[in-house]
Write an enzyme that holds these catalytic residues in place. Structure first.
Site, mmCIF file in Angstrom:
data_model
loop_
_atom_site.group_PDB
_atom_site.id
_atom_site.type_symbol
_atom_site.label_atom_id
_atom_site.label_comp_id
_atom_site.label_asym_id
_atom_site.label_seq_id
_atom_site.Cartn_x
_atom_site.Cartn_y
_atom_site.Cartn_z
ATOM 1 N N CYS A 65 0.814 -1.225 0.000
ATOM 2 C CA CYS A 65 0.000 0.000 0.000
ATOM 3 C C CYS A 65 0.845 1.272 0.000
ATOM 4 O O CYS A 65 0.346 2.357 -0.278
ATOM 5 C CB CYS A 65 -0.941 0.008 1.193
ATOM 6 S SG CYS A 65 -2.038 -1.409 1.208
ATOM 7 N N HIS A 123 -3.448 7.072 3.441
ATOM 8 C CA HIS A 123 -3.830 5.814 2.795
ATOM 9 C C HIS A 123 -5.228 5.446 3.280
ATOM 10 O O HIS A 123 -5.527 5.547 4.476
ATOM 11 C CB HIS A 123 -2.815 4.728 3.162
ATOM 12 C CG HIS A 123 -3.225 3.373 2.698
ATOM 13 N ND1 HIS A 123 -3.693 3.139 1.425
ATOM 14 C CD2 HIS A 123 -3.253 2.169 3.338
ATOM 15 C CE1 HIS A 123 -3.986 1.859 1.303
ATOM 16 N NE2 HIS A 123 -3.735 1.242 2.447
ATOM 17 N N ASN A 131 -10.113 0.020 -0.014
ATOM 18 C CA ASN A 131 -8.654 0.074 0.071
ATOM 19 C C ASN A 131 -8.080 -0.325 -1.288
ATOM 20 O O ASN A 131 -8.137 -1.492 -1.669
ATOM 21 C CB ASN A 131 -8.179 -0.878 1.176
ATOM 22 C CG ASN A 131 -6.668 -0.881 1.336
ATOM 23 O OD1 ASN A 131 -5.941 -0.308 0.524
ATOM 24 N ND2 ASN A 131 -6.187 -1.538 2.372
#
Ligand code: UT7
Length: 322
Positions: A113, A249, A279
């Site tokens: 990520c 994030h 996500n």
């Protein structure tokens, strides 16, 4: 001193939208659980025949137009992704070719990520060293292609997409400071159990799916993200009150809220896309940046902190003036 600066942004989200209610029909879950535990309401899912490079091309074209540059100016392509088209050639070369970019360094890097933050930090170093004049930097994932749709622990969390930025040299910052980190001791808390040099035969079987010890990841993420944000501001000599926006994030609304609280930042100063995108791993930060610039919230001259955390664990932050 030459700095680097983001001069254009773009994003691409696949057409197909899957809501929490759609997921209720697939696994034992509920819209209420997903919304309250994660903040996600819907996510975009890539088409069967669509690849990471396809999404990157679309996002890149928007960013190139936004920056008002010609493709011929691009002399560096870096893509943060864990779901490239192929093992090789690297996805940046595929994108380079599809966009008609002249021969130049083009590579992908994998930091889960945190991929976009790693890619942007790398581009910053190329530009400040005088080795690039116009970088195309992307964060992109087809992560739902790695998903086990019968595992409610993970399939409700993720989505696909691509975010792109154009980065050029500038006399003024621009990117003020970039911080990267990683700690491999946490590798077993979040991983994908198949790779080119290990257990490749499991690809496409039930054993190949995202493995995550969610609540443990959650705890380390909250601690690390709060720490790195404060550290980045301190090193840059910037007070928390000077910050215009936090672009975190987009893994979980509760992690984002905890980070904002630790920074003493009201949620009105935090860009949230987790409800619409889920996500999207390496794509989440550049897509959130693009959303917030295009809807007029993040404006030129404002001070923005971007940060991410992911498998490895890896983490990173970029403080910049847009
Ligand atoms: O992007 C990279 C980094 N990733 C992250 O930052 C993710 C970090 N982790 C998280 O966001 C959260 O840990 C999750 C959203 C993944 C899970 O939330 P949680 O509050 O930590 O839940 P949990 O894993 O502790 O599970 C609580 C309960 C369990 O039931 P029992 O054992 O209490 O009966 C789970 O089985 O929730 C259950 N559960 C679900 N229930 C309905 C787990 N997934 C689901 C689901 N629907 N989809």
């Amino acid at each position: 001193m030459t700095y680097s600066r983001i001069v254009g942004t773009g994003r691409y989200l696949p057409e197909r939208v899957m809501t929490n209610f759609d997921l209720e029909k697939i696994v034992d879950t509920s819209d209420e659980w997903i919304r309250t535990r994660t903040g996600v309401e819907r996510r975009h899912i890539v088409a069967e025949d669509q690849t990471t490079s396809d999404m990157c091309i679309e996002a890149a074209r928007v960013a190139i137009e936004d920056a008002g540059i010609d493709v011929s100016e691009i002399d560096l392509v870096i893509v943060g992704t864990t779901s490239p088209d192929l093992i090789f050639p690297n996805v940046a070369t595929i994108i380079q070719h599809k966009l008609g970019i002249s021969p130049c360094p083009a590579f992908s890097l994998e930091a889960a990520c945190t991929g976009f933050i790693y890619a942007l930090t790398t581009a910053d170093k190329f530009i400040r060293a005088g080795d690039a004049k116009c970088a195309l930097v992307l964060g992109a994932e087809c992560i739902t292609k790695l998903m086990d749709w019968s595992d409610r622990n993970t399939c409700v969390l993720f989505g696909d997409g691509a975010g792109a930025v154009i980065v050029k040299p500038s006399e003024e910052p621009g990117l003020i400071s970039c911080h990267l980190g990683a700690d491999g001791q946490y590798k077993d808390l979040l991983y994908y159990p198949v790779g080119p040099s290990r257990d490749l035969a499991k690809a496409g079987t039930d054993e190949a799916s995202i493995m995550m010890t969610g609540n443990e990841v959650f705890k380390v993420a909250v601690k690390t993200l709060g720490g790195i944000a404060a550290e980045t501001l301190e090193k840059a000599g910037v007070a928390q009150s000077e910050l215009d926006w936090l672009i975190p994030h987009q893994a979980n609304i509760r992690i984002i809220q905890a980070t904002a609280k630790r920074l003493g930042l009201p949620m009105e100063k935090v860009i949230l896309t987790v409800q619409d995108h889920g996500n999207t791993s390496a794509a989440s930060v550049p897509m959130a940046l693009d959303v917030a610039i295009r809807d007029g919230r993040v404006k030129k001259g404002q001070l923005v902190l971007m940060e991410a955390f992911g498998g490895g664990f890896t983490w990173g932050s970029v403080l910049m003036r847009l």
